[in-house]
Scaffold this motif. Structure first.
Motif, mmCIF file in Angstrom:
data_model
loop_
_atom_site.group_PDB
_atom_site.id
_atom_site.type_symbol
_atom_site.label_atom_id
_atom_site.label_comp_id
_atom_site.label_asym_id
_atom_site.label_seq_id
_atom_site.Cartn_x
_atom_site.Cartn_y
_atom_site.Cartn_z
ATOM 1 N N ILE A 279 0.843 -1.194 0.000
ATOM 2 C CA ILE A 279 0.000 0.000 0.000
ATOM 3 C C ILE A 279 0.878 1.244 0.000
ATOM 4 O O ILE A 279 1.645 1.483 0.948
ATOM 5 N N TYR A 280 0.760 2.044 -1.076
ATOM 6 C CA TYR A 280 1.474 3.308 -1.192
ATOM 7 C C TYR A 280 0.972 4.010 -2.460
ATOM 8 O O TYR A 280 0.409 3.347 -3.365
ATOM 9 N N PRO A 281 1.134 5.297 -2.592
ATOM 10 C CA PRO A 281 0.673 5.995 -3.795
ATOM 11 C C PRO A 281 1.322 5.425 -5.063
ATOM 12 O O PRO A 281 2.545 5.272 -5.124
ATOM 13 N N GLY A 282 0.509 5.084 -6.037
ATOM 14 C CA GLY A 282 1.009 4.536 -7.291
ATOM 15 C C GLY A 282 1.122 3.034 -7.312
ATOM 16 O O GLY A 282 1.510 2.453 -8.334
ATOM 17 N N ALA A 283 0.802 2.367 -6.211
ATOM 18 C CA ALA A 283 0.880 0.907 -6.194
ATOM 19 C C ALA A 283 -0.194 0.314 -7.107
ATOM 20 O O ALA A 283 -1.227 0.936 -7.390
ATOM 21 N N MET A 284 0.059 -0.919 -7.605
ATOM 22 C CA MET A 284 -0.937 -1.605 -8.426
ATOM 23 C C MET A 284 -2.094 -2.069 -7.540
ATOM 24 O O MET A 284 -1.881 -2.668 -6.483
ATOM 25 N N GLU A 285 -3.301 -1.796 -7.979
ATOM 26 C CA GLU A 285 -4.477 -2.234 -7.237
ATOM 27 C C GLU A 285 -4.718 -3.710 -7.510
ATOM 28 O O GLU A 285 -4.760 -4.150 -8.668
ATOM 29 N N ILE A 286 -4.814 -4.497 -6.460
ATOM 30 C CA ILE A 286 -5.057 -5.933 -6.577
ATOM 31 C C ILE A 286 -6.312 -6.299 -5.783
ATOM 32 O O ILE A 286 -6.802 -5.513 -4.974
ATOM 33 N N ASN A 293 -3.437 1.857 -3.725
ATOM 34 C CA ASN A 293 -2.779 3.036 -4.292
ATOM 35 C C ASN A 293 -3.109 4.344 -3.565
ATOM 36 O O ASN A 293 -2.813 5.428 -4.063
ATOM 37 N N CYS A 294 -3.719 4.222 -2.395
ATOM 38 C CA CYS A 294 -3.974 5.389 -1.531
ATOM 39 C C CYS A 294 -4.827 6.463 -2.208
ATOM 40 O O CYS A 294 -4.610 7.676 -1.992
ATOM 41 N N ASN A 295 -5.793 6.054 -3.038
ATOM 42 C CA ASN A 295 -6.658 7.041 -3.688
ATOM 43 C C ASN A 295 -8.059 7.076 -3.088
ATOM 44 O O ASN A 295 -8.976 7.694 -3.642
ATOM 45 N N GLY A 296 -8.266 6.362 -1.967
ATOM 46 C CA GLY A 296 -9.553 6.353 -1.295
ATOM 47 C C GLY A 296 -10.528 5.323 -1.823
ATOM 48 O O GLY A 296 -11.677 5.248 -1.343
ATOM 49 N N GLU A 300 -10.444 -0.981 -7.132
ATOM 50 C CA GLU A 300 -10.914 -0.436 -8.406
ATOM 51 C C GLU A 300 -9.949 -0.814 -9.539
ATOM 52 O O GLU A 300 -8.738 -0.707 -9.414
ATOM 53 N N GLY A 301 -10.524 -1.319 -10.612
ATOM 54 C CA GLY A 301 -9.728 -1.709 -11.765
ATOM 55 C C GLY A 301 -8.962 -3.002 -11.597
ATOM 56 O O GLY A 301 -8.272 -3.450 -12.523
ATOM 57 N N THR A 391 -7.981 -19.954 -8.330
ATOM 58 C CA THR A 391 -8.106 -18.518 -8.586
ATOM 59 C C THR A 391 -7.068 -17.768 -7.793
ATOM 60 O O THR A 391 -6.586 -18.223 -6.761
ATOM 61 N N GLY A 392 -6.726 -16.591 -8.279
ATOM 62 C CA GLY A 392 -5.749 -15.774 -7.568
ATOM 63 C C GLY A 392 -5.413 -14.550 -8.373
ATOM 64 O O GLY A 392 -5.952 -14.315 -9.445
ATOM 65 N N SER A 393 -4.521 -13.745 -7.848
ATOM 66 C CA SER A 393 -4.106 -12.533 -8.545
ATOM 67 C C SER A 393 -2.735 -12.120 -8.055
ATOM 68 O O SER A 393 -2.250 -12.592 -7.043
ATOM 69 N N GLY A 394 -2.156 -11.199 -8.791
ATOM 70 C CA GLY A 394 -0.869 -10.640 -8.362
ATOM 71 C C GLY A 394 0.283 -11.515 -8.781
ATOM 72 O O GLY A 394 0.138 -12.553 -9.407
ATOM 73 N N GLY A 395 1.454 -11.129 -8.397
ATOM 74 C CA GLY A 395 2.658 -11.874 -8.728
ATOM 75 C C GLY A 395 3.862 -11.094 -8.280
ATOM 76 O O GLY A 395 3.772 -9.946 -7.865
ATOM 77 N N SER A 396 5.028 -11.700 -8.342
ATOM 78 C CA SER A 396 6.256 -11.005 -7.940
ATOM 79 C C SER A 396 7.310 -11.203 -9.006
ATOM 80 O O SER A 396 7.527 -12.318 -9.460
ATOM 81 N N PRO A 397 7.922 -10.123 -9.448
ATOM 82 C CA PRO A 397 8.981 -10.263 -10.452
ATOM 83 C C PRO A 397 10.249 -10.815 -9.831
ATOM 84 O O PRO A 397 10.499 -10.641 -8.640
ATOM 85 N N ILE A 398 11.020 -11.475 -10.629
ATOM 86 C CA ILE A 398 12.309 -12.000 -10.177
ATOM 87 C C ILE A 398 13.385 -11.280 -10.973
ATOM 88 O O ILE A 398 13.387 -11.329 -12.192
#
Length: 457
Positions: A279-286, A293-296, A300-301, A391-398
């Motif tokens: 959680i921080y401004p500009g983070a990807m919404e999951i 993304n700290c937009n309230g 969303e999306g 089912t699931g979402s997200g991921g982590s780059p290596i």
């Protein structure tokens, strides 16, 4: 110039010589010379001689022969020896010089007496037929002629010259930033060789972000080679960043730092949840019921997924109940999960490549006879294939990383001596008549010796 490991030996050693390693007799020096590049490993205890290398005529024409002269300062006694080799062209033995051909170079065949304080050798060198540049590398020794290698001293010499043109000096540029390092080496040539630069002065030739005139960046390094670090960059006010996501909060400790905040601090106060690194401004919404993304807003999306590999599909928003995985396809050699069982390239080589005599290796079909590392093998069948449904979402780059190696470096003309420690070199030896124990010394040197060859790239 850059040195790469290469051992030139002029003496064949049998098993009897190896047995002499354990002999208690004192090893004697090699009167007739051994062509190893570096003499100071075996010859030690004496003074380091100057080694001067000149050629006449200089410059010369393509195909023309020059006389190369090596003068070794007789600082340890009345005799000396050498090994010399060029980067290109052909060397020729001159009569009555006490030398012989050894591979592409020339080594002394007998120790030569000093005259007026110098041991001087002359060798012939014929230039190639097209204009260019050549480098000569010399390993030399000044010896006291007492029959041992004690009290002697070695050093190296270097000469670069052109033939068929006036020539320009170019500087070895290891990091490709357009500047050669002061200790990286140099050469003369008609045109700039690959991996060389027109200018010197690089204070770190292993980092392309460091060179004279480079912009100073906040990295605790002297990027512009002016002797200062991170000068002219702003001093930051740093705030506590508990979750380490690069975003801090207004509450908590505040510190003044230089151009970069220390670990656990950030130069901003815009984090809406400093206990969650997602959680921080500009983070990807999951799809996690959080305002990432700290937009309230929450989720969303964001889009959930179902299935795996080729069968992976997106849901309508975060509603996974309406998500249907795709249908699997036949597994092929492509480093991808085609049959949706969670395993890439599982199956036999024949199934994956579609023809006999092939092997599936890291997503490519190669010849079954091709050599591969012993810890790798053809993929094996992991079971029946079928569609996935988790089912699931997200991921982590290596991310991958690498390392920048270095090498021993020669300062160029006049010889540089030993860089990075003494060498165990068996060559350029001179002294009394050879004995059986000479072979023992050479065998011992073979066990622990890595010779260095310097060559121009």
């Amino acid at each position: 110039m850059v040195r790469s490991p290469l051992l030139h030996l002029a003496v064949a050693i049998g098993s009897a010589a190896l047995a002499l390693v354990v002999s208690p007799t004192i090893a004697r020096a090699h009167r007739n010379g051994v062509s190893a590049e570096g003499c100071e490993g075996c010859h030690n205890g004496g003074k380091v001689p100057t080694v001067t290398v000149t050629a006449s005529p200089d410059p010369l024409s393509p195909g023309q022969m020059a006389i190369v002269t090596v003068a070794i300062q007789a600082v340890n006694g009345p005799v000396g020896g050498l090994y010399i080799h060029p980067s290109k062209g052909t060397m020729t033995v001159i009569a009555n010089e006490g030398t012989r051909l050894e591979g592409q170079g020339i080594v002394h065949s007998a120790p030569k007496q000093a005259v007026n304080g110098f041991v001087t050798f002359h060798v012939g060198w014929t230039a190639p037929s097209t204009p260019g540049g050549v480098d000569f590398y010399v390993s030399a020794v000044s010896a006291n002629n007492d029959g041992s290698n004690r009290g002697d001293g070695g050093n190296e010499g270097f000469l670069t010259m052109t033939y068929g043109c006036t020539g320009t000096t170019f500087y070895r540029d290891f990091d490709g930033d357009g500047f050669g390092g002061d200790l990286s080496g140099y050469t003369k040539d008609c045109t700039k060789p690959m991996y060389f630069a027109d200018k010197a002065g690089d204070c770190n030739d292993n980092d392309a972000k460091i060179y004279p005139g480079a912009p100073e960046i906040c990295d605790k390094r002297d990027n512009n080679c002016n002797g200062q670090i991170d000068e002219g960059l702003p001093i930051l006010t740093c705030h506590v960043d508990m979750d380490g996501d690069g975003h801090g909060v207004a509450t908590g400790a505040v510190v003044m730092n230089d151009c970069i905040c220390a670990t656990g601090y950030a130069a901003n106060t815009d984090d809406c949840n400093d206990n969650d690194a997602t959680i921080y401004p500009g983070a990807m919404e999951i799809c996690d019921y959080k305002d990432n993304n700290c937009n309230g807003q929450t989720d969303e999306g964001a889009v959930a997924t179902c299935g795996t590999g080729w069968c992976r599909r997106n849901a309508a928003g975060c509603n996974t109940s309406a998500c249907t995985p795709g249908k699997p396809r036949a597994e092929t050699c492509n480093d991808f999960d085609d049959d949706c069982d969670g395993v890439n390239d599982n199956g036999t080589d024949l199934q994956l490549c579609g023809a006999p005599g092939l092997r599936c290796y890291k997503g490519n079909c190669i010849s079954a006879d091709a050599a591969i590392p012993p810890d790798d093998a053809s993929t094996k069948d992991a079971g029946a294939s079928g569609g996935g449904g988790v089912t699931g979402s997200g991921g982590s780059p290596i991310t991958g990383g690498g390392s920048n190696g270095g090498g021993e470096i020669d300062t160029g003309a006049g010889g540089a001596g030993v860089v990075g420690g003494a060498r165990q070199a068996p060559g350029c030896a001179v002294g009394g008549a050879p004995r059986a124990s000479d072979l023992g010394l050479l065998a011992l040197a073979l066990v622990g010796f890595v010779a260095r060859r310097r060559r121009r790239y």
